[in-house]
Design an enzyme around this catalytic site. Structure first.
Site, PDB file in Angstrom:
ATOM      1  N   GLU A 104       0.849  -1.180   0.000  1.00  8.76           N
ATOM      2  CA  GLU A 104       0.000   0.000   0.000  1.00  8.76           C
ATOM      3  C   GLU A 104       0.894   1.242   0.000  1.00  8.76           C
ATOM      4  O   GLU A 104       1.881   1.302   0.731  1.00  8.76           O
ATOM      5  CB  GLU A 104      -0.898  -0.101   1.237  1.00  8.76           C
ATOM      6  CG  GLU A 104      -1.214   1.142   1.963  1.00  8.76           C
ATOM      7  CD  GLU A 104      -1.888   0.841   3.331  1.00  8.76           C
ATOM      8  OE1 GLU A 104      -2.248  -0.321   3.630  1.00  8.76           O
ATOM      9  OE2 GLU A 104      -2.030   1.789   4.105  1.00  8.76           O
ATOM     10  N   HIS A 140      -2.488  -6.252  11.102  1.00  6.98           N
ATOM     11  CA  HIS A 140      -3.337  -7.301  10.539  1.00  6.98           C
ATOM     12  C   HIS A 140      -3.138  -8.650  11.229  1.00  6.98           C
ATOM     13  O   HIS A 140      -2.748  -9.620  10.586  1.00  6.98           O
ATOM     14  CB  HIS A 140      -3.031  -7.481   9.040  1.00  6.98           C
ATOM     15  CG  HIS A 140      -3.281  -6.282   8.198  1.00  6.98           C
ATOM     16  ND1 HIS A 140      -2.772  -6.137   6.927  1.00  6.98           N
ATOM     17  CD2 HIS A 140      -4.000  -5.152   8.433  1.00  6.98           C
ATOM     18  CE1 HIS A 140      -3.157  -4.982   6.405  1.00  6.98           C
ATOM     19  NE2 HIS A 140      -3.896  -4.360   7.307  1.00  6.98           N
ATOM     20  N   ASN A 190      -5.410  -6.517   2.628  1.00  8.99           N
ATOM     21  CA  ASN A 190      -5.959  -6.020   3.888  1.00  8.99           C
ATOM     22  C   ASN A 190      -7.190  -6.864   4.251  1.00  8.99           C
ATOM     23  O   ASN A 190      -7.988  -7.198   3.379  1.00  8.99           O
ATOM     24  CB  ASN A 190      -6.363  -4.554   3.739  1.00  8.99           C
ATOM     25  CG  ASN A 190      -5.308  -3.751   2.998  1.00  8.99           C
ATOM     26  OD1 ASN A 190      -4.990  -4.046   1.856  1.00  8.99           O
ATOM     27  ND2 ASN A 190      -4.764  -2.764   3.637  1.00  8.99           N
TER      28      ASN A 190
HETATM   29  P1  FAD Z   1     -11.672  -6.368  15.782  1.00  5.17           P
HETATM   30  O1  FAD Z   1     -12.136  -5.395  14.787  1.00  5.17           O
HETATM   31  O2  FAD Z   1     -10.302  -6.218  16.347  1.00  5.17           O
HETATM   32  O3  FAD Z   1     -12.734  -6.322  16.996  1.00  5.17           O
HETATM   33  C1  FAD Z   1     -12.560  -7.009  18.195  1.00  5.17           C
HETATM   34  C2  FAD Z   1     -13.275  -6.251  19.311  1.00  5.17           C
HETATM   35  O4  FAD Z   1     -13.348  -7.082  20.476  1.00  5.17           O
HETATM   36  C3  FAD Z   1     -12.556  -4.980  19.748  1.00  5.17           C
HETATM   37  O5  FAD Z   1     -13.462  -3.886  19.735  1.00  5.17           O
HETATM   38  C4  FAD Z   1     -12.073  -5.286  21.169  1.00  5.17           C
HETATM   39  O6  FAD Z   1     -12.046  -4.145  22.022  1.00  5.17           O
HETATM   40  C5  FAD Z   1     -13.070  -6.319  21.634  1.00  5.17           C
HETATM   41  N1  FAD Z   1     -12.539  -7.253  22.649  1.00  5.17           N
HETATM   42  C6  FAD Z   1     -11.352  -7.912  22.618  1.00  5.17           C
HETATM   43  N2  FAD Z   1     -11.233  -8.729  23.680  1.00  5.17           N
HETATM   44  C7  FAD Z   1     -12.372  -8.591  24.409  1.00  5.17           C
HETATM   45  C8  FAD Z   1     -12.855  -9.176  25.619  1.00  5.17           C
HETATM   46  N3  FAD Z   1     -12.127 -10.095  26.291  1.00  5.17           N
HETATM   47  N4  FAD Z   1     -14.061  -8.780  26.102  1.00  5.17           N
HETATM   48  C9  FAD Z   1     -14.812  -7.858  25.426  1.00  5.17           C
HETATM   49  N5  FAD Z   1     -14.400  -7.279  24.255  1.00  5.17           N
HETATM   50  C10 FAD Z   1     -13.207  -7.648  23.767  1.00  5.17           C
HETATM   51  N6  FAD Z   1      -7.838  -3.758   7.526  1.00  5.17           N
HETATM   52  C11 FAD Z   1      -8.270  -3.552   6.266  1.00  5.17           C
HETATM   53  O7  FAD Z   1      -8.900  -4.435   5.660  1.00  5.17           O
HETATM   54  N7  FAD Z   1      -8.015  -2.352   5.622  1.00  5.17           N
HETATM   55  C12 FAD Z   1      -7.304  -1.353   6.227  1.00  5.17           C
HETATM   56  O8  FAD Z   1      -7.105  -0.276   5.630  1.00  5.17           O
HETATM   57  C13 FAD Z   1      -6.827  -1.567   7.551  1.00  5.17           C
HETATM   58  N8  FAD Z   1      -6.078  -0.619   8.199  1.00  5.17           N
HETATM   59  C14 FAD Z   1      -5.758  -0.805   9.517  1.00  5.17           C
HETATM   60  C15 FAD Z   1      -5.103   0.216  10.219  1.00  5.17           C
HETATM   61  C16 FAD Z   1      -4.849   0.089  11.577  1.00  5.17           C
HETATM   62  C17 FAD Z   1      -4.153   1.190  12.325  1.00  5.17           C
HETATM   63  C18 FAD Z   1      -5.243  -1.103  12.261  1.00  5.17           C
HETATM   64  C19 FAD Z   1      -5.002  -1.282  13.724  1.00  5.17           C
HETATM   65  C20 FAD Z   1      -5.872  -2.128  11.555  1.00  5.17           C
HETATM   66  C21 FAD Z   1      -6.129  -1.998  10.198  1.00  5.17           C
HETATM   67  N9  FAD Z   1      -6.792  -3.001   9.494  1.00  5.17           N
HETATM   68  C22 FAD Z   1      -7.158  -2.790   8.191  1.00  5.17           C
HETATM   69  C23 FAD Z   1      -7.134  -4.297  10.125  1.00  5.17           C
HETATM   70  C24 FAD Z   1      -8.617  -4.440  10.486  1.00  5.17           C
HETATM   71  O9  FAD Z   1      -9.072  -3.318  11.208  1.00  5.17           O
HETATM   72  C25 FAD Z   1      -8.791  -5.729  11.307  1.00  5.17           C
HETATM   73  O10 FAD Z   1      -8.388  -6.816  10.494  1.00  5.17           O
HETATM   74  C26 FAD Z   1     -10.225  -5.961  11.763  1.00  5.17           C
HETATM   75  O11 FAD Z   1     -10.680  -4.907  12.573  1.00  5.17           O
HETATM   76  C27 FAD Z   1     -10.361  -7.275  12.524  1.00  5.17           C
HETATM   77  O12 FAD Z   1     -11.729  -7.530  12.731  1.00  5.17           O
HETATM   78  P2  FAD Z   1     -12.203  -8.544  13.856  1.00  5.17           P
HETATM   79  O13 FAD Z   1     -13.678  -8.653  13.775  1.00  5.17           O
HETATM   80  O14 FAD Z   1     -11.385  -9.781  13.760  1.00  5.17           O
HETATM   81  O15 FAD Z   1     -11.782  -7.872  15.271  1.00  5.17           O
END
Ligand code: FAD
Length: 497
Positions: free
Chosen positions: A352, A437, A475
């Protein structure tokens, strides 16, 4: 409240959790989300901290900021802050800092919005048990629609000063024979155009991204979670962290800690749920499952739990351009272009072209490369500390660096330019100690069945990035969303009566 019994409890409100909540609610099921971060709301000013000088709202329970690009001109830009339930977690997992979003909406609050559907051939290689016709005909389109994915107006891209950095990144890549591609995004590109025209308040064009975004980005509270709330069937409890899940009668007893805004535990609660959906993200879900298995609370979980974690091959790097290849003093915080070198059998990588909005033209090209690094790590329970660690070693990122070098060494040699060594500390060229990621830890069709049902304990499901083998090539959130759509459709049809 302690003693409550709920039909469906979802741990976490990121992509996996939001999709699950919406589809369960639409099926008429009372659904409860437990989220350890705070609700950031949908107000359009004064909520999020600034990108250039983040305060306590920027970081999850730390006394000092942990900026991903940690240095400039060799000097650390980190500073002391108050401990607070801020939006971005830089979770230290031994050999790697894992950046994650915290709050209602999870990663959607902090990410760059790049919304990429993976290459079909590679997706099929990665998850051979998944019917790819169904994915590419039904669930990827459903996820793209649900997330509000859109594309930049290419004529505007070619003319606006805000994407000069990307055009310079493209030009230097193409001069070395590399292919570049536009990347879809969930940031509302029409809104961004209006920002540039000065007719609406600025967000992407004010540098907002990793500490939250006041306008323009269609984060989950504005899409899936907003829709879920309007069913009237979904409750979200914030500032509660799930710590334990154990079988109880026909369902599960779920223990959680209520925390205050400084992270202190103020209460412990136990509720009972018929079904529990793990959507705490790759790290959050894996840590919980590995601990529950090791402590004997969920003894029948498969030995695959905690396995197969990867950093999606993430490495960052920056190049110093010549003075005639300016990157612009004005830069949009939202990336819209990548260098696609995935077909290079000697080292597949997709990079990217990232902004570095510093308010001055610094002639810096910054990149976040996603490489086909095959290295994997495991989550392991430490019985003396009671904590779960990750076995990842810093050296495991060397294959990723080698793959990224195939692009950037070539560009540097063609252009007669050099890497910047002042941005990741200690004269380091590579930002190899962090990932945005995290993927894996409860791989689909290994730790779970082919639709996310955890083996050994009926009524427990994994819905998030833990399902994805550690290296997706692009991503990840579109894939996480699409897999959640696929799995919850099957679960609603078969398990929820
Ligand atoms: P998450 O979105 O991480 O959600 C998990 C949630 O569970 C969180 O809100 C957390 O607080 C909560 N949680 C965790 N443990 C507990 C617990 N024990 N009890 C209660 N709640 C809990 N991806 C892309 O595709 N494109 C991008 O441009 C991109 N840019 C990014 C930039 C940054 C700075 C970051 C950090 C990530 C980026 N990503 C990007 C990655 C993407 O955001 C993640 O892959 C995605 O959010 C993961 O989704 P998920 O549902 O697995 O978990």
């Amino acid at each position: 409240n302690t003693g409550d019994r709920v039909p469906a409890l979802i741990i976490g409100s990121g992509y996996g959790g939001a999709v699950t909540a919406l589809r369960l609610a639409q099926a008429g099921i009372d659904t409860h989300i437990v989220e350890m971060g705070r609700d950031w709301g949908t107000a359009t000013s004064g909520v999020f901290t600034s990108t250039t000088a983040p305060d306590k709202r920027g970081f999850w329970l730390r006394n000092r900021t942990a900026q991903p690009v940690s240095h400039f001109m060799g000097v650390s830009i980190d500073k002391d802050i108050e401990k607070y339930v801020g939006i971005l977690d830089a979770e230290n997992m031994g050999g790697i800092n894992v950046y994650q979003g915290r709050g209602v909406g999870g990663g959607s609050l902090v990410n760059g919005g790049m919304a990429v559907t993976p290459r079909r051939g590679y997706f099929e290689e990665l998850l051979p048990s998944v019917d790819s016709n169904e994915m590419y005909n039904v669930f990827f389109p459903r996820a793209n629609a649900g997330l509000g994915v859109n594309n930049i107006d290419t004529a505007w891209f070619e003319s606006t000063e805000w994407y000069k950095f990307a055009r310079t990144g493209r030009k230097t890549a193409e001069r070395s024979g590399f292919k570049t591609v536009f990347v879809p995004n969930v940031y509302d590109m029409n809104y961004m155009k209006q920002e540039a025209a000065g007719s609406v308040p600025k967000s992407a064009l004010a540098g907002e991204v990793i500490f939250g975004n006041h306008h323009g980005k269609k984060s989950l509270p504005k899409t899936y979670l907003g829709q879920a709330a309007s069913t009237g069937k979904v409750t979200i409890t914030t500032l509660h962290r799930v710590t334990k899940v154990v079988p109880s009668g026909a369902g599960y007893s779920v223990e959680m800690e209520q925390i205050d805004e400084q992270g202190n535990v103020v209460a412990t609660k136990t509720v009972t749920a018929d079904k529990v959906f793990f959507a705490a993200g790759s790290v959050g879900t894996s840590k919980l499952l590995v601990a529950m298995k090791a402590q004997g609370h969920l003894p029948n979980l498969s030995g695959e739990v905690g396995q197969g974690w990867g950093n999606n091959g993430n490495v960052m790097v920056a190049r110093a351009n010549h003075l005639w290849d300016a990157t612009g003093s004005k830069q949009s915080s939202i990336p819209t272009m990548g260098i696609d070198n995935w077909d290079d059998a000697g080292g597949p990588a997709f990079a990217e072209i990232a902004p570095f909005p510093a308010g001055a033209d610094l002639f810096i090209s910054l990149y976040l490369a996603i490489t086909k690094n095959p290295q994997r790590a495991q989550f392991q329970y430490n019985s003396s500390t009671g904590k779960v660690g990750l076995s990842w070693q810093a050296s495991q990122n060397q294959p990723g660096i080698n793959m990224a070098k195939r692009i950037f060494d070539k560009i540097n040699s063609k252009e007669g330019t050099i890497y910047r060594t002042d941005m990741f500390g200690g004269y380091k060229v590579w930002g190899d100690g962090l990932t945005y990621h995290p993927l894996g830890g409860a791989i689909l069709n290994k730790a779970t069945d082919n639709h996310g049902r955890l083996h050994g304990h009926p009524g427990l499901y994994v819905m998030d990035g833990s399902l994805v083998p550690g290296n997706l090539g692009v991503n990840p959130f579109v894939t996480i969303t699409a897999l959640a759509e696929r799995n919850i459709a099957n679960i609603v049809a078969n398990d929820m009566h």
